[in-house]
Design a protein around this motif. Structure first.
Motif: not given
Lengths: 148, 278
Positions: A108-114, B257-260, A126-128, A132-134
């Motif tokens: 399926t689609e990989v979730p956006d947050y990953l 931490n918006l992703a978490i 990943p870096v933030i 707050g965006l990764t």
């Protein structure tokens, strides 16, 4: 004990060592690509076995339920419509159960947050940012280098 | 001073009186004061939310709903009004609508004052409501799953018995194959019930200090994520350093931490049991 094949274990070890020594090095990316390829092939191999077993079991259950329904049905006088409805609902529910069981193996689609917001690919490193965006480290570094 | 200004001044005085009565638990007198204020200035949302709060204290949920809806009509961004309406709807067994209102209140509250006490209070109520909703749906799902599992087992056994009675040899093989089939069926149904089976919440979704699931996660320069309120309290009371790495840390260095946060929302959507507050 891990179920991974020896080749996957070796790649994992190499990746850990590489990340420790030079997290931004080209070698790390190369190892990651090879590891991903090996893990995908490993998944594909075990997937076909699991899918076949699941499909066989599902067909056995459907066949057994249909047979049971047929036997019960032949002994019934009234309530035939109710029994048919209940039987078809049962088969639909069974379908849902087997779909759930197969979910982990269903691409399926990989979730956006990953995923990195620039490449839209799953994160490796990943870096933030302060907002707050990764992002993927290499990608955001390249962006900062070119834009600033 | 014009008549409108005089009315507004009088209404404000009545609001202050109402607040005094409210603090003394004299809810009837407070309602009278707020009602007079509303009569003078019906377009001030806070008079309606204050009166709704009095009705709430008296468990008069129908009136709570009426007043909070009126407040929302006047100010659709009123955190308090959405929150109170949510509580009223939950009390009136309208859980889906109630949860929706609490979620709205939480979004508005986080926008207005992310560290405010109200946000935590709303979250607690929302978590409680979502947990109860999950419990209700989950017991229904579990029962349906159990019935289906028993039907499948019974049908497979019956089929095996019929096939078995027509066989001459290979009886041991057939029995082995049947028990393997039933074991596999057990695994399939366990997988189907997994989302509804309470387990440990993954570590990466939990604060390293409280060990609870995140509400408002922030990340430190060392790459560790904490609950915002908890790490701020640590920095204020214990010292300006990361509690795990011991590196110097200032509140200004905390990054959301918006992703978490998104991962937590996805996890809670799928595993309602994780809303349970110990």
């Amino acid at each position: 004990m891990s179920d991974d094949s020896p080749i996957v274990c070796d790649h994992n070890k190499a990746l850990d060592l590489g990340r420790g020594a030079n997290p931004k090095g080209y070698m790390v990316e190369e190892i990651w690509q090879e590891l991903a390829k090996a893990k995908y092939l490993e998944w594909e191999r075990s997937l076909s076995k699991r899918s076949w077993e699941l499909q066989s079991l599902k067909e056995a259950c459907e066949s057994a339920l249909k047979e049971k329904h047929f036997l019960d049905y032949s002994q019934m006088e009234g309530f035939v419509d109710d029994a048919t409805t209940s039987h078809s609902e049962q088969l639909e529910a069974l379908e849902r159960v087997f779909n759930t069981a197969a979910e982990a193996d269903t691409p399926t689609e990989v979730p956006d947050y990953l995923c990195c917001r620039i490449t839209l690919d799953i994160f490796h490193d990943p870096v933030i940012t302060p907002s707050g965006l990764t992002y993927e480290r290499a990608v955001i570094l390249e962006h900062l280098q070119k834009v600033t | 001073m014009g008549p409108n200004a005089a009315a507004a001044k009088q209404a404000e005085k009545l609001r202050i009186d109402g607040n005094t009565y409210f603090k003394k638990d004299r809810f009837g007198a407070a309602i009278d004061a707020y009602t007079e204020a509303i009569t003078l200035c019906p377009n001030v949302p806070v008079y309606w939310t204050n009166r709704a709060l009095c009705h709430l204290k008296r468990n008069d949920w129908e009136r709570v709903e009426e007043d909070s809806r009126k407040a929302i009509q006047l100010d659709s961004n009123s955190v308090k009004a959405h929150y109170i309406l949510g509580l009223a709807l939950l009390q009136r067994q309208e859980s889906v609508k109630g949860i929706k209102e609490l979620e709205k209140a939480l979004d508005l509250g986080r926008g207005a004052n992310p560290k405010g006490y109200m946000v935590e209070e709303i979250w607690q109520e929302l978590a409680k409501a979502k947990y109860l909703e999950w419990e209700r749906l989950s017991s229904k799902r579990s029962w349906e799953l159990q019935c289906l599992k028993e039907a499948c087992e019974s049908a497979l056994k019956e089929k095996h018995f019929l096939d078995f009675s027509q066989m001459e040899g290979f009886v041991d093989d057939a029995t082995t194959s049947q028990s393997e089939q039933l074991e596999a069926l057990e695994r399939v149904f366990n997988t189907a019930a997994e989302a509804d089976t309470p387990t440990e919440v993954p570590d990466y979704l939990c604060c390293r200090i409280t060990l609870d699931i995140f509400h408002d996660p922030v990340i430190t320069p060392s790459g560790l994520t904490y609950e915002r309120a908890v790490i701020l309290e640590h920095l204020q009371k214990v010292g300006k350093f990361d509690p795990i790495t011991r590196e110097p840390l200032d509140p200004s260095q905390l990054v959301p931490n918006l992703a978490i946060k998104e991962a937590v929302e996805a996890f809670l959507d799928k595993h309602g049991w994780a809303y349970k507050i110990e």
